[in-house]
Design a protein around this motif. Sequence first.
Motif, PDB file in Angstrom:
ATOM      1  N   ASN A 123      -5.921   3.415   9.653  1.00 55.09           N
ATOM      2  CA  ASN A 123      -6.982   3.884  10.620  1.00 55.09           C
ATOM      3  C   ASN A 123      -7.656   2.538  11.072  1.00 55.09           C
ATOM      4  O   ASN A 123      -8.105   2.609  12.400  1.00 55.09           O
ATOM      5  CB  ASN A 123      -8.046   4.327   9.704  1.00 55.09           C
ATOM      6  N   LEU A 137     -15.712   7.817   5.087  1.00 53.35           N
ATOM      7  CA  LEU A 137     -14.434   7.245   4.493  1.00 53.35           C
ATOM      8  C   LEU A 137     -13.329   7.129   5.375  1.00 53.35           C
ATOM      9  O   LEU A 137     -12.253   6.922   5.093  1.00 53.35           O
ATOM     10  CB  LEU A 137     -14.070   8.061   3.148  1.00 53.35           C
ATOM     11  N   GLY A 169       0.857  -1.092  -0.186  1.00 56.17           N
ATOM     12  CA  GLY A 169      -0.087   0.064   0.060  1.00 56.17           C
ATOM     13  C   GLY A 169       0.845   1.308  -0.031  1.00 56.17           C
ATOM     14  O   GLY A 169       2.006   1.380   0.589  1.00 56.17           O
ATOM     15  N   SER A 170       0.609   2.243  -0.798  1.00 56.21           N
ATOM     16  CA  SER A 170       1.316   3.322  -1.086  1.00 56.21           C
ATOM     17  C   SER A 170       0.628   4.700  -0.586  1.00 56.21           C
ATOM     18  O   SER A 170       0.999   5.816  -0.911  1.00 56.21           O
ATOM     19  CB  SER A 170       1.717   3.496  -2.584  1.00 56.21           C
ATOM     20  N   ALA A 187      -9.892   3.876  -2.315  1.00 54.80           N
ATOM     21  CA  ALA A 187      -9.060   4.337  -3.750  1.00 54.80           C
ATOM     22  C   ALA A 187      -7.971   3.526  -3.814  1.00 54.80           C
ATOM     23  O   ALA A 187      -7.237   2.872  -3.065  1.00 54.80           O
ATOM     24  CB  ALA A 187      -8.566   5.692  -3.558  1.00 54.80           C
ATOM     25  N   GLY A 198       1.592   3.643   4.554  1.00 57.44           N
ATOM     26  CA  GLY A 198       2.834   2.976   3.887  1.00 57.44           C
ATOM     27  C   GLY A 198       3.824   3.813   3.650  1.00 57.44           C
ATOM     28  O   GLY A 198       5.149   3.592   3.796  1.00 57.44           O
ATOM     29  N   TRP A 247      -7.816  13.190  -0.731  1.00 59.39           N
ATOM     30  CA  TRP A 247      -8.318  13.660   0.705  1.00 59.39           C
ATOM     31  C   TRP A 247      -8.504  15.161   0.821  1.00 59.39           C
ATOM     32  O   TRP A 247      -7.964  15.865  -0.010  1.00 59.39           O
ATOM     33  CB  TRP A 247      -7.531  12.860   2.018  1.00 59.39           C
ATOM     34  N   GLU A 294       1.938  -1.398  -4.970  1.00 61.69           N
ATOM     35  CA  GLU A 294       0.468  -0.528  -5.000  1.00 61.69           C
ATOM     36  C   GLU A 294      -0.346  -1.441  -6.184  1.00 61.69           C
ATOM     37  O   GLU A 294       0.344  -1.428  -7.135  1.00 61.69           O
ATOM     38  CB  GLU A 294       0.830   0.716  -5.094  1.00 61.69           C
ATOM     39  N   ALA A 295      -1.207  -1.939  -5.787  1.00 57.37           N
ATOM     40  CA  ALA A 295      -2.298  -2.461  -6.433  1.00 57.37           C
ATOM     41  C   ALA A 295      -2.900  -1.464  -7.680  1.00 57.37           C
ATOM     42  O   ALA A 295      -3.263  -2.040  -8.661  1.00 57.37           O
ATOM     43  CB  ALA A 295      -3.370  -2.993  -5.791  1.00 57.37           C
ATOM     44  N   ARG A 337     -10.891  -8.633  -7.663  1.00 57.61           N
ATOM     45  CA  ARG A 337      -9.401  -9.013  -7.684  1.00 57.61           C
ATOM     46  C   ARG A 337      -8.867 -10.473  -7.443  1.00 57.61           C
ATOM     47  O   ARG A 337      -7.748 -10.655  -7.437  1.00 57.61           O
ATOM     48  CB  ARG A 337      -8.751  -8.114  -6.799  1.00 57.61           C
ATOM     49  N   ALA A 364      -3.033  -1.430   3.851  1.00 63.99           N
ATOM     50  CA  ALA A 364      -3.500  -1.489   2.497  1.00 63.99           C
ATOM     51  C   ALA A 364      -5.073  -1.071   2.782  1.00 63.99           C
ATOM     52  O   ALA A 364      -6.082  -1.527   1.990  1.00 63.99           O
ATOM     53  CB  ALA A 364      -3.454  -2.810   2.024  1.00 63.99           C
ATOM     54  N   VAL A 378      -0.453  -7.414  -3.994  1.00 67.59           N
ATOM     55  CA  VAL A 378       0.020  -8.180  -3.140  1.00 67.59           C
ATOM     56  C   VAL A 378      -0.934  -9.511  -2.822  1.00 67.59           C
ATOM     57  O   VAL A 378      -2.183  -9.126  -2.365  1.00 67.59           O
ATOM     58  CB  VAL A 378       0.534  -7.788  -1.598  1.00 67.59           C
TER      59      VAL A 378
END
Length: 527
Positions: free
Chosen positions: A490, A456, A11-12, A117, A16, A127, A36-37, A407, A274, A239
């Motif tokens: 979070n 969110l 996750g970017s 996202a 991350g 954001w 990053e997906a 996915r 992620a 991943v």
Amino acid sequence: MTVTPTIAVVGSGPIGSTYARLLLEALPDARVIMFEAGPQVTPRPGESVRNLTDPDEKARAREMSQGPQAGQYRDALGILAGAVVEGMFTARQGTHLLDFGGEGSAHAPAFPAAAAATNVGGQGAHWTCAIPRPAFSEKLDFIADDEWEDLISTAEDLLHKQSAAFSDSPVGAAIRTLLDREFAAELPEGYGVSTLPVAGDPQPDGTMRWAGADTVLGPLIEPGTDTAARFELRDLTLVRRIEHDGAHVRGVVVEDLRTREESFVEADAVVVAADAFRSPQLLWASGIRPAPLGRYLTEHHVVISTVALDAERMSALVSDAELETELARRATNPADPVAAVNRIPFSEPDHPYSAQIMYAETPPFPLPVDHPAARNRWGYVNMGFGTRKFPRVEDGATFSDDELDYRGMPNFTIEYALTERENAEIAEATARLRRAGQALGTFIAEPRLLPNGSSLHFMGTMRAGTDPATSVADPFSRVWGFDNLVVGGNALIPTANTMNPTLTSVAIAVRGARRLADALRAPAPGA
Ligand code: FAD
């Protein structure tokens, strides 16, 4: 452990990125590979899409971030399933609904507005950049105050905190005065009406350059720096699994979504950041399934409305010349409609709400030309009062071994319900929102509670805590029972939190990164 440790970051987004930055700065020989997906959607990796000035570029960057709802870009993003449903209702620009309704969609009828996202920078590329500090019971009780102060200040530095953004706006100041008259007497010292701290860098022309994951990554994406040489960001790389023996991770299995090739990447530690649904999903897919995984889901509920500012009250506080100057300055950046952001922070015991009051020159929806508040010269405020959701094990995601998502990952169903306790606080917040609106002008949109999932800000699904029976991670964000598997985001926030959580999550990540760096630090020669 190798002398030059490799850390895999999943996750970017801002979290991350916090791990990547702090680990590379703390460990001079370490390498970080960030997976990053989603695609990179801005020229600078992870930059806030709000900074793009070309409207077409902005629209493209947003649509490409929308995973299964990415319209014309979908096929290039490696989406396996998910038929586009006619008339499908989409989430906020740049995000995609979890329960988008097509094939491979999550099931969340009780949490319908939940969205994510999928792009370099994550939600942090879309954001609003509000970064208030948590207060009172919103804070984590297992971190002492002096350490917390250091963690949160470090997080504010990483995000380029600005507490004075728009503070020179006379309209913003007048809004604060009117709210202060209404509420000051009932708010504790230090928790009164104030400007909302935001993440970004004010520019000489008065506009903001909004912060994103790029801000947090800092030197890692500046060519020629030592840390850039040791940092690798692989976009469109999903991943699929973490390889481990039940107590120690060995690396990750990744799929290049451009070529569909799967490979194993060895790592000395894995950081999973992620988001609050896809991180627990990845742990589940990897056979890491502690009972609290995915449970204790919270968000803050939001009651919103829009008010046209009252000309008489505003003109008593702001001169015509001041208003003209402000409007002229604002006209230089029509693409960024927010002009001042104020707040009433959470405080206990009497104001357990987090209010955000944004001044804008135009309403967020078209008003009929003959509406009495149409083209209000004094502008409008969009207000939201955030309220608590008290953590319960009943709320959360349940993952499936039989059904795959778009996915090819374990699909999930979200169970969620508001209880009497929350409904009572929502009713009280609505009453306060009415008072705020009446103090400022005339309602052009009546107060209404947004549907579940709208904030969110999803928390609790991988709580940090001191008891493995009710938390997924220990106080240093390590998954219980593992020595080199760390989680972030979070999802770790275990409290009933009413406000924007990213700053808190970055502070928790700072703590986790420091501890992980200590663990990975090679022993001194001869030690
Ligand atoms: P994310 O930013 O969500 O990043 C997670 C990344 O992980 C995603 O890019 C995803 O594609 C990737 N990923 C998922 N699964 C995998 C996998 N298996 N393999 C590889 N990659 C994967 N917060 C605030 O505090 N203040 C605000 O004002 C605010 N406003 C917001 C407004 C909007 C419109 C939105 C969308 C969000 C807002 N937020 C705000 C929330 C904030 O953006 C998030 O709290 C923050 O981005 C979380 O950071 P993160 O790194 O944990 O996760």
